[in-house]
Scaffold this motif. Structure first.
Motif: not given
Length: 321
Positions: A298-302, A304-310
């Motif tokens: 689950p963490i590996l899937v979620v 990448p989608f949040m990295q740009r905001y991070f």
């Protein structure tokens, strides 16, 4: 004649500019060697970081006999997904998965909302005792009573053996509040002032101006909260001693890693289980690999989608103190 001379002058100036520009950005042999070394080093570093997850995955989908013998190192052999299907027959594991998912979703959502609202409030000059409340929140980061006083406090508050023990203590996160406060202070004050002139209340300003503009930092703290909630098992281990049905997935993993034989017995007595499932149940090594992969996916899937905001949020939230 003057026009021709002007054209020649322009052409000469253009050639001079191109020559100067080319020399300015020409890379030397040393620079090229440095770049090659950088690419090689970071490529190797990336492979080193990714390989443990890859190794774990290929061992969960390969033939179990080969896995037990340690023959799966780089390429999967005898590919099947029976190990993951077998885990579905373990009721305790599925209930723990649901607990972890709901805890992560609700706990993270409430934490983000609270951090955003508190971070906004402590930036308002008219808030009564603003500095005192903010320092009171921050000081909790530096002083901790310890594990036993924490447990006694949770017990007196009635938060043992209850699902709310996962949610309530994590709503106020001092570090995340600091990040949000710092980010909000970087938003131009003119936006709030113009809204106040138009008669907007603090709630409306927060909902329609501050919240939309703070998405990068909110996504950043959401990552922190989600990873923390998903990976936490200490509170489950200490507070849920009488409620096994409230164990988190990480707590189950901890139990199964130490008692893989118990899971084998559960799999074999789980009703209609395939031959491959029973075969995998006989191997504690395969069980450990499979459950470990389930907790990581689950963490590996979620992420990448949040990295740009991070990346954007963590930088902007750290500019001012």
């Amino acid at each position: 004649m003057a026009k021709t001379a002007q054209e020649k002058a322009d052409l000469k100036a253009e050639k001079l500019y191109e020559k100067t520009h080319k020399n300015r950005y020409r890379t030397s042999v040393g620079d090229q060697i440095f770049n090659v070394i950088n690419y090689v080093v970071y490529t190797l570093f990336t492979i080193i970081c990714i390989f443990p997850f890859y190794y774990l995955f290929i061992n969960t989908i390969s033939d179990n006999d080969l896995v037990v013998k340690g023959l799966i190192n780089f390429i999967p052999r005898g590919i099947h997904f029976g190990n993951y299907a077998a885990l579905l027959n373990v009721s305790d594991l599925m209930s723990s998965f649901i607990v972890s998912v709901t805890r992560t979703v609700f706990g993270t959502a409430l934490m983000v909302a609270a951090s955003a609202f508190i971070g906004y409030l402590v930036t308002q000059q008219e808030m009564w005792g603003r500095k005192v409340w903010y320092r009171f929140i921050v000081i909790t980061m530096y002083f901790n009573a310890g594990l036993i006083p924490w447990f006694l406090n949770m017990q007196m508050l009635g938060l043992t053996n209850t699902y709310w023990a996962y949610i309530i203590p994590g709503i106020v996160a001092p570090y995340n509040i600091i990040l949000v406060k710092t980010y909000i202070e970087s938003i131009p004050n003119e936006l709030e002032e113009s809204a106040k002139i138009d008669g907007a209340s603090h709630i409306r300003i927060f909902a329609q101006i501050i919240w939309p503009l703070s998405k990068p930092i909110l996504a950043t703290i959401a990552i922190f909260g989600a990873v923390g909630n998903w990976n936490s098992f200490t509170d489950s281990l200490i507070l849920m001693s009488s409620k096994p049905e409230l164990y988190t997935l990480q707590h189950r993993l901890y139990i199964y890693l130490n008692q893989a034989s118990n899971l084998s017995a559960l799999m074999q007595s789980g009703g209609s289980v395939s031959d491959s499932a029973v075969k995998s149940a006989l191997s504690g090594k395969v069980i450990k690999y499979t459950i470990s992969m389930v907790t990581v996916i689950p963490i590996l899937v979620v992420y990448p989608f949040m990295q740009r905001y991070f990346e954007k949020g963590i930088m902007l939230g750290a500019v001012k103190g």
